[in-house]
Design a protein around this motif. Structure first.
Motif, PDB file in Angstrom:
ATOM      1  N   PHE A   1       1.947  35.763 -32.211  1.00 28.11           N
ATOM      2  CA  PHE A   1       3.837  35.578 -31.733  1.00 28.11           C
ATOM      3  C   PHE A   1       4.660  36.094 -32.007  1.00 28.11           C
ATOM      4  CE2 PHE A   1       1.883  31.758 -33.527  1.00 28.11           C
ATOM      5  CZ  PHE A   1       1.790  30.608 -32.437  1.00 28.11           C
ATOM      6  N   TYR A   2       5.551  36.078 -30.622  1.00 23.82           N
ATOM      7  CA  TYR A   2       6.224  37.440 -30.358  1.00 23.82           C
ATOM      8  C   TYR A   2       7.775  36.390 -30.931  1.00 23.82           C
ATOM      9  CZ  TYR A   2       9.389  41.014 -28.966  1.00 23.82           C
ATOM     10  OH  TYR A   2      10.635  42.193 -29.024  1.00 23.82           O
ATOM     11  N   ASP A   3       8.588  37.189 -31.547  1.00 25.96           N
ATOM     12  CA  ASP A   3       9.903  36.630 -32.424  1.00 25.96           C
ATOM     13  C   ASP A   3      11.225  37.190 -31.080  1.00 25.96           C
ATOM     14  OD1 ASP A   3      11.551  35.332 -33.207  1.00 25.96           O
ATOM     15  OD2 ASP A   3      11.705  35.760 -35.313  1.00 25.96           O
ATOM     16  N   PHE A   4      11.619  36.103 -29.947  1.00 24.12           N
ATOM     17  CA  PHE A   4      13.519  36.734 -29.450  1.00 24.12           C
ATOM     18  C   PHE A   4      14.124  36.517 -30.509  1.00 24.12           C
ATOM     19  CE2 PHE A   4       9.609  35.697 -26.671  1.00 24.12           C
ATOM     20  CZ  PHE A   4       9.462  36.699 -25.383  1.00 24.12           C
TER      21      PHE A   4
ATOM     22  N   ALA B   1       6.324  39.819 -20.796  1.00 27.24           N
ATOM     23  CA  ALA B   1       7.318  39.079 -21.318  1.00 27.24           C
ATOM     24  C   ALA B   1       8.069  39.736 -22.992  1.00 27.24           C
ATOM     25  CB  ALA B   1       7.386  37.882 -21.191  1.00 27.24           C
ATOM     26  N   ALA B   2       7.464  40.140 -23.672  1.00 31.58           N
ATOM     27  CA  ALA B   2       7.304  40.316 -25.080  1.00 31.58           C
ATOM     28  C   ALA B   2       8.274  41.620 -24.427  1.00 31.58           C
ATOM     29  CB  ALA B   2       6.147  39.965 -26.021  1.00 31.58           C
ATOM     30  N   GLN B   3       7.361  42.544 -23.845  1.00 29.47           N
ATOM     31  CA  GLN B   3       7.858  43.807 -23.798  1.00 29.47           C
ATOM     32  C   GLN B   3       8.955  44.340 -23.565  1.00 29.47           C
ATOM     33  OE1 GLN B   3       7.955  45.918 -20.894  1.00 29.47           O
ATOM     34  NE2 GLN B   3       8.030  47.644 -21.451  1.00 29.47           N
ATOM     35  N   ALA B   4       9.604  42.765 -22.567  1.00 29.96           N
ATOM     36  CA  ALA B   4      10.526  42.968 -21.403  1.00 29.96           C
ATOM     37  C   ALA B   4      11.501  41.847 -21.948  1.00 29.96           C
ATOM     38  CB  ALA B   4      11.171  42.653 -20.347  1.00 29.96           C
ATOM     39  N   LYS B   5      11.391  42.065 -23.885  1.00 33.29           N
ATOM     40  CA  LYS B   5      12.472  40.846 -24.697  1.00 33.29           C
ATOM     41  C   LYS B   5      13.221  40.045 -23.504  1.00 33.29           C
ATOM     42  CE  LYS B   5      12.319  44.734 -27.518  1.00 33.29           C
ATOM     43  NZ  LYS B   5      10.991  45.240 -26.721  1.00 33.29           N
ATOM     44  N   THR B   6      12.199  39.031 -22.892  1.00 29.52           N
ATOM     45  CA  THR B   6      12.685  37.912 -22.327  1.00 29.52           C
ATOM     46  C   THR B   6      11.405  36.966 -22.802  1.00 29.52           C
ATOM     47  OG1 THR B   6      13.298  36.950 -20.132  1.00 29.52           O
ATOM     48  CG2 THR B   6      11.546  38.698 -19.728  1.00 29.52           C
ATOM     49  N   PRO B   7      12.462  35.892 -22.924  1.00 31.97           N
ATOM     50  CA  PRO B   7      11.051  34.766 -23.093  1.00 31.97           C
ATOM     51  C   PRO B   7      10.985  34.024 -21.665  1.00 31.97           C
ATOM     52  CG  PRO B   7      13.407  33.342 -23.451  1.00 31.97           C
ATOM     53  CD  PRO B   7      13.732  35.187 -23.142  1.00 31.97           C
ATOM     54  N   ASP B   8      11.385  34.456 -20.669  1.00 30.30           N
ATOM     55  CA  ASP B   8      11.085  33.949 -19.373  1.00 30.30           C
ATOM     56  C   ASP B   8      10.404  34.664 -18.595  1.00 30.30           C
ATOM     57  OD1 ASP B   8      10.988  32.423 -17.134  1.00 30.30           O
ATOM     58  OD2 ASP B   8      13.245  32.798 -16.456  1.00 30.30           O
ATOM     59  N   VAL B   9       9.135  34.054 -18.620  1.00 29.76           N
ATOM     60  CA  VAL B   9       8.096  35.241 -17.572  1.00 29.76           C
ATOM     61  C   VAL B   9       7.794  35.226 -16.240  1.00 29.76           C
ATOM     62  CG1 VAL B   9       6.269  35.290 -19.416  1.00 29.76           C
ATOM     63  CG2 VAL B   9       6.179  33.035 -17.339  1.00 29.76           C
TER      64      VAL B   9
ATOM     65  N   SER C   1       8.524  41.697 -14.384  1.00 27.07           N
ATOM     66  CA  SER C   1       8.518  42.075 -12.952  1.00 27.07           C
ATOM     67  C   SER C   1       6.596  41.596 -12.457  1.00 27.07           C
ATOM     68  CB  SER C   1       7.605  43.542 -13.227  1.00 27.07           C
ATOM     69  OG  SER C   1       6.720  43.982 -14.307  1.00 27.07           O
ATOM     70  N   ALA C   2       6.258  40.650 -12.854  1.00 32.37           N
ATOM     71  CA  ALA C   2       4.775  40.285 -12.171  1.00 32.37           C
ATOM     72  C   ALA C   2       5.301  38.804 -11.053  1.00 32.37           C
ATOM     73  CB  ALA C   2       4.173  39.733 -13.276  1.00 32.37           C
ATOM     74  N   PHE C   3       6.843  38.394 -11.721  1.00 32.81           N
ATOM     75  CA  PHE C   3       7.644  37.353 -10.808  1.00 32.81           C
ATOM     76  C   PHE C   3       8.743  37.922 -10.036  1.00 32.81           C
ATOM     77  CE2 PHE C   3       4.026  34.384 -12.951  1.00 32.81           C
ATOM     78  CZ  PHE C   3       3.854  34.028 -12.215  1.00 32.81           C
ATOM     79  N   ALA C   4       9.390  38.390 -10.638  1.00 35.46           N
ATOM     80  CA  ALA C   4      10.890  38.435 -10.765  1.00 35.46           C
ATOM     81  C   ALA C   4      11.019  38.896  -8.796  1.00 35.46           C
ATOM     82  CB  ALA C   4      11.447  39.851 -11.582  1.00 35.46           C
ATOM     83  N   PRO C   5      10.413  39.874  -7.993  1.00 33.76           N
ATOM     84  CA  PRO C   5       9.890  40.394  -6.995  1.00 33.76           C
ATOM     85  C   PRO C   5      10.661  39.485  -6.030  1.00 33.76           C
ATOM     86  CG  PRO C   5       9.308  41.941  -8.372  1.00 33.76           C
ATOM     87  CD  PRO C   5       9.353  40.903  -8.904  1.00 33.76           C
ATOM     88  N   ILE C   6       9.321  38.155  -6.514  1.00 33.07           N
ATOM     89  CA  ILE C   6       9.302  37.153  -5.608  1.00 33.07           C
ATOM     90  C   ILE C   6      10.347  36.211  -5.567  1.00 33.07           C
ATOM     91  CG2 ILE C   6       7.825  34.815  -5.020  1.00 33.07           C
ATOM     92  CD1 ILE C   6       5.098  36.884  -6.701  1.00 33.07           C
ATOM     93  N   ILE C   7      10.958  35.839  -6.928  1.00 32.41           N
ATOM     94  CA  ILE C   7      12.241  34.950  -7.491  1.00 32.41           C
ATOM     95  C   ILE C   7      13.659  35.352  -6.411  1.00 32.41           C
ATOM     96  CG2 ILE C   7      13.993  34.207  -8.635  1.00 32.41           C
ATOM     97  CD1 ILE C   7      10.553  32.667  -9.408  1.00 32.41           C
TER      98      ILE C   7
END
Length: 255
Positions: A1-4, A63-71, A75-81
């Motif tokens: 588990f990753y703790d944000f 998401a853990a590496q980027a420190k955001t709980p929102d996948v 970078s996998a989704f942000a450009p599409i969003i």
């Protein structure tokens, strides 16, 4: 588990813990310790070669590496969003619109890879899965106010983002665009007929199981869309009644 490290939401219980749903912790993987061999008689014995298998979710680790709980902010989704945002009148940070952004990004990415693998929309098997996810994406296009006929533009962005790792995707760019354009146009005809009928039924302030079944069988209105549209209007749907009608229909078909 990753703790944000986010603050605990007491709506999910008095105390926070790794398996809490408040959003503080995210399960990014698990280890499976394989050490037993099951015999045909049901007994267990030691496995000659014991091993540990690690199962990790790529986007969750990102998401853990980027420190955001929102996948969807990785970078996998942000450009599409971002592309969906540029084609719509909505913003991803709007909590009322976020779900639609996520559905379009997730479903369309899956659709792009399916068409790239040779799957085409159909009424059976994998083709049916493809048809449903494209149509659900179209439905949420309208929620975001995207212009009709622009779904394929998001697909181009997906190909651009993933062709580095999957160069074969670029070879199917034209085919992917054609499939999405055709399926969107076809679904919009079905959707218009279904919505007109839905509005007639909605005057009773509820959708019965029989009504939902008629929308599905007679008007081609997707099963998952009836409760979604009804929820937007605050109208209950008798889903249990629908499943009963559907089971009866299946039994008649078998006979």
């Amino acid at each position: 588990f990753y703790d944000f490290g986010t603050e605990h939401d007491p709506a999910f219980g008095e105390h926070c813990h790794p398996n809490c749903d408040c959003g503080r912790f995210l399960e990014i993987g698990n280890s499976v310790f394989m050490e037993y061999l099951k015999g045909e008689d049901g007994s267990f014995g030691p496995l000659p070669k014991k091993n540990v298998d690690f199962g990790g979710g790529l986007e969750r680790i990102a998401a853990a590496q980027a420190k955001t709980p929102d996948v969807f902010q990785t970078s996998a989704f942000a450009p599409i969003i971002d592309e969906i945002e540029s084609l719509s009148a909505a913003h991803y940070q709007d909590p009322e619109k976020q779900r639609s952004f996520r559905i379009i990004a997730d479903h369309l990415r899956g659709a792009v890879f399916m068409v790239g693998d040779g799957v085409l929309p159909a009424n059976t098997e994998a083709g049916y899965v493809l048809r449903r996810i494209i149509r659900r994406a179209v439905r949420h296009m309208d929620v975001l106010g995207m212009e009709v006929g622009t779904l394929h533009e998001v697909a181009h962005k997906i190909v651009d983002e993933f062709q580095g790792a999957y160069p074969e995707l670029n070879n199917y760019r034209t085919a992917i665009e054609g499939v999405l354009k055709e399926e969107e146009a076809r679904f919009r005809e079905t959707l218009a007929r279904g919505l007109r009928e839905f509005e007639k039924l909605a005057i009773h302030n509820e959708i019965s199981g029989a009504d939902a079944f008629t929308l599905f069988t007679t008007y081609g209105f997707p099963v998952e869309m009836t409760p979604e549209v009804a929820a937007e209007r605050g109208i209950p749907v008798d889903t249990e009644g629908f499943h009963h009608e559907f089971a009866r229909h299946q039994e008649l078909s078998r006979q």
